[in-house]
Design a protein around this motif. Structure first.
Motif, PDB file in Angstrom:
ATOM      1  N   THR A   1       0.833  -1.203   0.000  1.00  0.00           N
ATOM      2  CA  THR A   1       0.000   0.000   0.000  1.00  0.00           C
ATOM      3  C   THR A   1       0.866   1.251   0.000  1.00  0.00           C
ATOM      4  O   THR A   1       0.626   2.194  -0.764  1.00  0.00           O
TER       5      THR A   1
ATOM      6  N   ALA B   1      -3.776   2.997  -2.625  1.00  0.00           N
ATOM      7  CA  ALA B   1      -2.953   4.206  -2.541  1.00  0.00           C
ATOM      8  C   ALA B   1      -3.785   5.385  -2.039  1.00  0.00           C
ATOM      9  O   ALA B   1      -3.317   6.187  -1.219  1.00  0.00           O
TER      10      ALA B   1
ATOM     11  N   ALA C   1       2.537   1.578  -3.370  1.00  0.00           N
ATOM     12  CA  ALA C   1       1.582   2.014  -4.397  1.00  0.00           C
ATOM     13  C   ALA C   1       1.413   3.523  -4.339  1.00  0.00           C
ATOM     14  O   ALA C   1       1.410   4.205  -5.381  1.00  0.00           O
ATOM     15  N   ALA C   2       1.255   4.074  -3.125  1.00  0.00           N
ATOM     16  CA  ALA C   2       1.089   5.518  -2.981  1.00  0.00           C
ATOM     17  C   ALA C   2       2.304   6.261  -3.521  1.00  0.00           C
ATOM     18  O   ALA C   2       2.174   7.265  -4.226  1.00  0.00           O
TER      19      ALA C   2
ATOM     20  N   GLU D   1      -4.122   5.108   1.533  1.00  0.00           N
ATOM     21  CA  GLU D   1      -2.881   5.530   2.183  1.00  0.00           C
ATOM     22  C   GLU D   1      -2.822   7.053   2.301  1.00  0.00           C
ATOM     23  O   GLU D   1      -2.438   7.601   3.341  1.00  0.00           O
ATOM     24  N   HIS D   2      -3.211   7.756   1.244  1.00  0.00           N
ATOM     25  CA  HIS D   2      -3.239   9.222   1.284  1.00  0.00           C
ATOM     26  C   HIS D   2      -4.220   9.706   2.351  1.00  0.00           C
ATOM     27  O   HIS D   2      -3.940  10.666   3.081  1.00  0.00           O
TER      28      HIS D   2
END
Length: 205
Positions: free
Chosen positions: A19, A64, A22-23, A67-68
């Motif tokens: 994760t 992602a 990916a971000a 995650e943000h």
């Protein structure tokens, strides 16, 4: 830790690494240029394992975005520890200024992703990206409201729009100093905002 619990911990760690990777990779390369292999490499996870957790690239894009959102929540929660709403907003701007080199190279993580996803026109992931930005707008509006300022939601849009604009220009011109200059201007703007005097005016006799 029991032996039976270890595989679950390892699985959770791999998912977390994927994760986070990916971000990062989607921010640096964009959705179209990024492959699952790129993310697996950044996460130091075998490519075959990626498909165990995420079947498609879209699932990783959604991860992602999550995650943000988590990063935003952690940031705003830390800023909420400051007693004064104006200081919270100033600290937010200082965070933006401190990320000037990253912004100049790649732009705003969520903003650039939202724009790219909107071009796809499927109306799903782009909406989720917009929801992350809306969380920032909502938090910012709450700070202006706590200051007793009129039109707090409009002020929130002004501030977040300024951030998106200066990130875009810094990225387009590859000039991190834009973040510093515009961030400093926003700090002065915040200082200039004053709540209306609650004391009713008296008409002279």
């Amino acid at each position: 830790m029991t032996d039976s619990a270890k595989p679950k911990v390892r699985a959770a760690d791999k998912r977390r690494r994927l994760t986070a990777a990916a971000a990062q990779v989607l921010h640096e390369q964009g959705v179209e240029r990024t492959t699952l292999a790129d993310i697996a490499r950044a996460a130091d996870v075998p490519l075959g394992n990626v498909y165990y957790y995420y079947k498609t690239k879209d699932e990783l894009v959604r991860a992602a975005l999550s995650e943000h959102s988590t990063h935003l929540d952690e940031l705003t929660h830390s800023l909420d520890e400051l007693p004064d709403p104006r200081d919270r907003l100033k600290a937010l701007i200082e965070v933006w200024i401190s990320s000037r080199d990253v912004a100049a190279r790649y732009g705003c993580p969520t903003g650039t992703l939202a724009v790219e996803l909107d071009k796809r026109g499927d109306g799903t992931l782009d909406t989720e990206a917009g929801a992350v930005i809306q969380r920032l707008v909502d938090w910012t509006g709450h700070q202006f409201r706590a200051l007793g300022l009129p039109a707090p939601d409009d002020l929130a849009i002004t501030l977040v729009a300024a951030y998106q604009g200066m990130s875009l220009l810094a990225n387009a011109l590859r000039d991190p100093s834009i973040m510093t200059r515009e961030g400093t201007r926003l700090l002065r703007w915040l200082d200039s905002l004053n709540a209306p005097d609650p004391t009713p005016s008296r008409t002279p006799l």
